[in-house]
Write a protein that holds these residues in place. Structure first.
Motif, short mmCIF file in Angstrom:
data_model
loop_
_atom_site.label_atom_id
_atom_site.label_comp_id
_atom_site.label_asym_id
_atom_site.label_seq_id
_atom_site.Cartn_x
_atom_site.Cartn_y
_atom_site.Cartn_z
N SER A 94 26.66 44.67 36.16
CA SER A 94 26.69 43.30 35.66
C SER A 94 28.01 42.63 36.01
CB SER A 94 26.48 43.30 34.14
OG SER A 94 27.51 44.05 33.51
N TYR A 95 28.79 43.24 36.91
CA TYR A 95 30.09 42.71 37.30
C TYR A 95 30.04 42.09 38.69
CZ TYR A 95 31.98 45.11 33.27
OH TYR A 95 32.24 45.52 32.00
N TYR A 96 31.02 41.23 38.94
CA TYR A 96 31.15 40.52 40.21
C TYR A 96 32.56 40.72 40.75
CZ TYR A 96 27.11 37.89 38.52
OH TYR A 96 25.88 37.53 38.05
N THR A 97 32.69 40.67 42.07
CA THR A 97 34.00 40.57 42.70
C THR A 97 34.18 39.11 43.07
OG1 THR A 97 33.92 42.81 43.57
CG2 THR A 97 35.43 41.30 44.65
N ILE A 98 35.31 38.53 42.68
CA ILE A 98 35.57 37.13 42.94
C ILE A 98 36.90 37.00 43.67
CG2 ILE A 98 36.70 36.77 40.70
CD1 ILE A 98 35.45 33.94 40.68
N THR A 99 36.95 36.11 44.65
CA THR A 99 38.19 35.78 45.35
C THR A 99 38.49 34.32 45.07
OG1 THR A 99 37.76 37.42 47.06
CG2 THR A 99 39.39 35.71 47.56
N LEU A 100 39.71 34.07 44.59
CA LEU A 100 40.15 32.72 44.24
C LEU A 100 41.35 32.33 45.07
CD1 LEU A 100 40.12 33.18 40.35
CD2 LEU A 100 38.44 31.90 41.70
N HIS A 101 41.44 31.03 45.37
CA HIS A 101 42.63 30.47 46.01
C HIS A 101 43.17 29.42 45.04
CE1 HIS A 101 45.33 29.37 49.27
NE2 HIS A 101 45.17 28.12 48.86
N PHE A 102 44.36 29.69 44.48
CA PHE A 102 44.96 28.79 43.50
C PHE A 102 45.55 27.56 44.20
CE2 PHE A 102 46.08 32.93 41.10
CZ PHE A 102 44.81 32.98 40.54
N ASP A 103 45.45 26.41 43.53
CA ASP A 103 46.05 25.19 44.07
C ASP A 103 47.56 25.36 44.21
OD1 ASP A 103 43.52 24.11 44.01
OD2 ASP A 103 43.90 22.82 42.28
N GLU A 104 48.18 25.95 43.21
CA GLU A 104 49.62 26.24 43.22
C GLU A 104 49.81 27.73 43.00
OE1 GLU A 104 52.00 23.96 43.74
OE2 GLU A 104 50.48 22.39 43.93
N PRO A 105 50.73 28.38 43.70
CA PRO A 105 50.97 29.81 43.48
C PRO A 105 51.33 30.09 42.02
CG PRO A 105 52.11 29.06 45.44
CD PRO A 105 51.59 27.83 44.75
N VAL A 106 50.89 31.24 41.54
CA VAL A 106 51.12 31.67 40.16
C VAL A 106 52.12 32.81 40.16
CG1 VAL A 106 50.02 32.76 38.16
CG2 VAL A 106 48.82 30.95 39.41
N ASP A 107 53.15 32.72 39.30
CA ASP A 107 54.13 33.80 39.15
C ASP A 107 53.52 34.86 38.25
OD1 ASP A 107 56.31 35.44 39.02
OD2 ASP A 107 57.66 33.95 38.13
N VAL A 108 53.26 36.04 38.78
CA VAL A 108 52.58 37.09 38.02
C VAL A 108 53.54 38.06 37.35
CG1 VAL A 108 50.50 36.92 39.42
CG2 VAL A 108 52.30 38.55 40.07
N VAL A 109 54.83 37.78 37.43
CA VAL A 109 55.84 38.64 36.81
C VAL A 109 56.44 37.90 35.62
CG1 VAL A 109 58.05 39.81 37.15
CG2 VAL A 109 56.35 39.78 38.98
N THR A 110 56.61 38.59 34.50
CA THR A 110 57.12 37.94 33.29
C THR A 110 58.62 38.10 33.11
OG1 THR A 110 56.58 39.92 32.00
CG2 THR A 110 54.92 38.16 32.08
N PHE A 111 59.29 38.82 34.01
CA PHE A 111 60.73 39.00 33.90
C PHE A 111 61.46 37.75 34.37
CE2 PHE A 111 59.09 43.32 34.81
CZ PHE A 111 59.38 43.89 33.58
#
Length: 146
Positions: A94-111
């Motif tokens: 019941s799962y999907y693989t999705i590929t997204l292209h963000f309008d603006e890059p997202v910082d994935v690090v919280t430091f």
């Protein structure tokens, strides 16, 4: 229309029409009885069984988003807006693989002293657009606003 293509709403509509037809012929039945009669007319034991079969089909046939759609949500706790580049259902799942292209890059690090920006990501989501994988603080990796 065969039972294999009927939705729950269509089955309930059948029950309503059956109830109205029986009432016009002088036989009053409750809505619950009409639902049970519709289930039997489709060859299943009862309404609960029929509605479960229809719900499973309804959920299995509708993808959460379409390729090319503009979506928003959270990726690793950061808000984003972007476009769906690819979507494919994982086999027998019941799962999907999705590929997204963000309008603006997202910082994935919280430091504060380090950053890592992502603009194109691939993730696994369920039919509600939520990733089954979680970060160490329990947040889903990806949550689409559906």
């Amino acid at each position: 229309m065969s039972m294999a293509t009927l939705t729950i709403d269509e089955l309930k509509s059948q029950a309503r029409r059956l109830r109205e037809a029986m009432a016009s012929g002088g036989t009053a039945v409750t809505h619950g009885t009409a639902l049970e009669l519709v289930a039997k007319s489709h060859g299943v034991r009862d309404w609960n069984t029929l509605s479960a079969l229809a719900a499973r089909r309804d959920n299995a046939e509708v993808d959460p988003v379409a390729v090319g759609a503009v979506v928003s949500g959270e990726y690793l706790g950061q808000r984003f807006r972007g476009r769906v580049l690819a979507l494919s259902r994982l086999s027998q799942s019941s799962y999907y693989t999705i590929t997204l292209h963000f309008d603006e890059p997202v910082d994935v690090v919280t430091f504060d002293s380090f950053s890592a920006f992502r603009q194109r990501v691939t993730a696994t989501i369920d039919g509600k657009g939520i990733s089954p994988r979680h970060t160490s603080d329990g947040r889903s990796h990806l949550v689409l606003d559906l």
